[in-house]
Design an enzyme around this catalytic site. Sequence first.
Site, mmCIF file in Angstrom:
data_model
loop_
_atom_site.group_PDB
_atom_site.id
_atom_site.type_symbol
_atom_site.label_atom_id
_atom_site.label_comp_id
_atom_site.label_asym_id
_atom_site.label_seq_id
_atom_site.Cartn_x
_atom_site.Cartn_y
_atom_site.Cartn_z
ATOM 1 N N GLY A 1 15.962 48.021 25.544
ATOM 2 C CA GLY A 1 17.400 48.214 25.693
ATOM 3 C C GLY A 1 17.935 48.374 27.097
ATOM 4 N N GLU B 1 9.457 48.832 24.673
ATOM 5 C CA GLU B 1 9.683 47.473 24.165
ATOM 6 C C GLU B 1 10.744 46.747 25.002
ATOM 7 O OE1 GLU B 1 10.979 48.162 20.150
ATOM 8 O OE2 GLU B 1 8.983 48.707 19.458
ATOM 9 N N GLY C 1 12.699 43.868 26.899
ATOM 10 C CA GLY C 1 12.808 42.415 26.805
ATOM 11 C C GLY C 1 13.608 41.914 27.990
ATOM 12 N N ARG D 1 24.927 32.861 24.341
ATOM 13 C CA ARG D 1 25.419 34.206 24.680
ATOM 14 C C ARG D 1 26.915 34.234 25.057
ATOM 15 N NH1 ARG D 1 23.967 37.319 28.070
ATOM 16 N NH2 ARG D 1 23.850 39.150 26.735
ATOM 17 N N TYR E 1 28.833 36.507 22.351
ATOM 18 C CA TYR E 1 29.178 37.871 22.783
ATOM 19 C C TYR E 1 30.243 37.901 23.878
ATOM 20 C CZ TYR E 1 24.283 38.260 21.195
ATOM 21 O OH TYR E 1 23.104 38.159 20.522
ATOM 22 N N CYS F 1 31.008 19.968 19.635
ATOM 23 C CA CYS F 1 32.350 19.798 19.068
ATOM 24 C C CYS F 1 32.877 21.107 18.499
ATOM 25 C CB CYS F 1 32.313 18.718 18.002
ATOM 26 S SG CYS F 1 31.699 17.194 18.697
ATOM 27 N N TYR G 1 16.912 35.928 25.794
ATOM 28 C CA TYR G 1 17.858 35.528 24.743
ATOM 29 C C TYR G 1 18.576 34.228 25.112
ATOM 30 C CZ TYR G 1 16.806 40.353 23.679
ATOM 31 O OH TYR G 1 16.131 41.517 23.444
HETATM 32 N N1 LLP Z 1 12.939 46.481 20.338
HETATM 33 C C1 LLP Z 1 13.684 46.181 19.262
HETATM 34 C C2 LLP Z 1 13.329 46.763 17.969
HETATM 35 C C3 LLP Z 1 14.780 45.322 19.390
HETATM 36 O O1 LLP Z 1 15.521 45.041 18.317
HETATM 37 C C4 LLP Z 1 15.108 44.778 20.648
HETATM 38 C C5 LLP Z 1 16.257 43.884 20.817
HETATM 39 C C6 LLP Z 1 14.283 45.098 21.747
HETATM 40 C C7 LLP Z 1 13.207 45.961 21.558
HETATM 41 C C8 LLP Z 1 14.498 44.553 23.129
HETATM 42 O O2 LLP Z 1 15.700 44.933 23.672
HETATM 43 P P1 LLP Z 1 16.031 44.612 25.213
HETATM 44 O O3 LLP Z 1 15.065 45.395 26.079
HETATM 45 O O4 LLP Z 1 15.858 43.165 25.423
HETATM 46 O O5 LLP Z 1 17.423 45.048 25.375
HETATM 47 N N2 LLP Z 1 20.696 38.550 21.599
HETATM 48 C C9 LLP Z 1 21.261 39.694 22.275
HETATM 49 C C10 LLP Z 1 20.288 40.856 22.355
HETATM 50 C C11 LLP Z 1 19.780 41.292 21.002
HETATM 51 C C12 LLP Z 1 18.765 42.398 21.104
HETATM 52 C C13 LLP Z 1 18.098 42.638 19.810
HETATM 53 N N3 LLP Z 1 17.049 43.592 19.852
HETATM 54 C C14 LLP Z 1 21.748 39.249 23.642
HETATM 55 O O6 LLP Z 1 21.597 38.072 23.978
HETATM 56 O O7 LLP Z 1 22.303 40.052 24.378
#
Ligand code: LLP
Length: 418
Positions: A239, A273, A275, A312, A316, A343, A372
């Site tokens: 997150g 976790e 990302g 994105r 969003y 389109c 993403y």
């Molecule tokens: N762990 C879990 C259980 C998650 O659901 C997620 C992201 C992460 C870790 C990783 O989160 P991060 O560190 O990347 O913030 N598609 C959206 C983001 C969706 C995130 C979903 N879950 C975007 O493009 O902003």
Amino acid sequence: MHYFEYKGDELHCEEISIAEIAAKVGTPFYLYSHRTLTQHYRVFDEAFSPIPHLICFAVKANSNLAILKLFAEMGGGADVVSGGELYRSLKAGIPPERIVFAGVGKTREEIAYALKSDILMFNVESSQELQLLEEVAASIGTNAKVALRVNPDVDPSTHPYISTGLKKSKFGIDISLALEEYQVAQNLPHIDIVGIHQHIGSQITEVSPFVDALEKIADLVESLRELDLDIRYLDVGGGLGITYKDEEPPPPKEFAEALIGVIKDLGCTVILEPGRVIAGNAGILVTRVLYTKRTPAKNFVVVDAGMNDLIRPSLYGSYHSILPVKKLPSAPGLVADVVGPICESGDFLAKDREIPEPEMGDLLAVMSAGAYGFTMSSNYNSRPRASEVMVKGGKFYIIRERESYEDLIKGEHVPDFL
Ligand code: LLP
């Protein structure tokens, strides 16, 4: 921090000119910097070095095998949310004992696959899932290692679509019910409770929501220990946000220090976790200008990447900075929508953006697209998905080929009666 920089007028990735890669691989394509990925991973890892920890990269952010392999070699694991992500992670060589499995809708087949793979733990999101996990584990003759994903009810102050820890969210088990659910789990013969999990949302740019959530979780861990539950793993989710425009998220060290302050005395191995914070600014989308178009009301720059390549902005309203791959010396500015060929009016990469006026054939770099980006791409409008390229130093490697028209119809069948 990233290694996409101008050398003279030319945007480079590490030591190589992006125009040179585009000339060889065609556009659009995703481009990742190996050095940036490595550095982001290392900085995050080092930030947590004061405590036992495991970084399980969120595969949904970027699931290319080469990228997963890179983190595996640096000691990382994977946070997966589907059988497909588990398959990719194992194929990339991530040891199963470094894989955690979350998600509100795990199927019986996915559960069986993960059990047989002997992953580190399931992050269970509901009572019914727990019961199914017990049943499948019993039928296979094994035990499932489990953490419950607890929803701590905190507001991460981010986009509503990516907030996951509020009371009304579909994710996790409400914190007020968690103790009871743990007691249910404790009595299931094929469930071994090993941890606790939370994930409150994504693109979070302050430390306080993480701290607030973890304080609640830490209290819960104390209560669980009183029940003789062996909470060895504390999975704090992902997150942490990045800079797309002018956001100022805390650097990993500050983030880690704040978290460690809350959890250090629990004696757990902490699972992270991340990302976006690892992959987001380590990748860009390179696209070519097809046309520029002026209407009485607006200017448009039509490029060869669309919402199917990077959704994105459409989904969003996200901001991605757009840079010319070759700087136009003292070019006059233009306010335009940068749009794709799809389109739909929602097909845009930027709205009312001031950019140096490009010409047909110019290359543009859509920045901060490493997380993403490709993973959310689709074949909408029957557009083959873009290729993915990794740069290391002065060399580039195609880590996913551009799809072909044949790929588009793979697996389709026309019945005999037609
Ligand atoms: N762990 C879990 C259980 C998650 O659901 C997620 C992201 C992460 C870790 C990783 O989160 P991060 O560190 O990347 O913030 N598609 C959206 C983001 C969706 C995130 C979903 N879950 C975007 O493009 O902003």
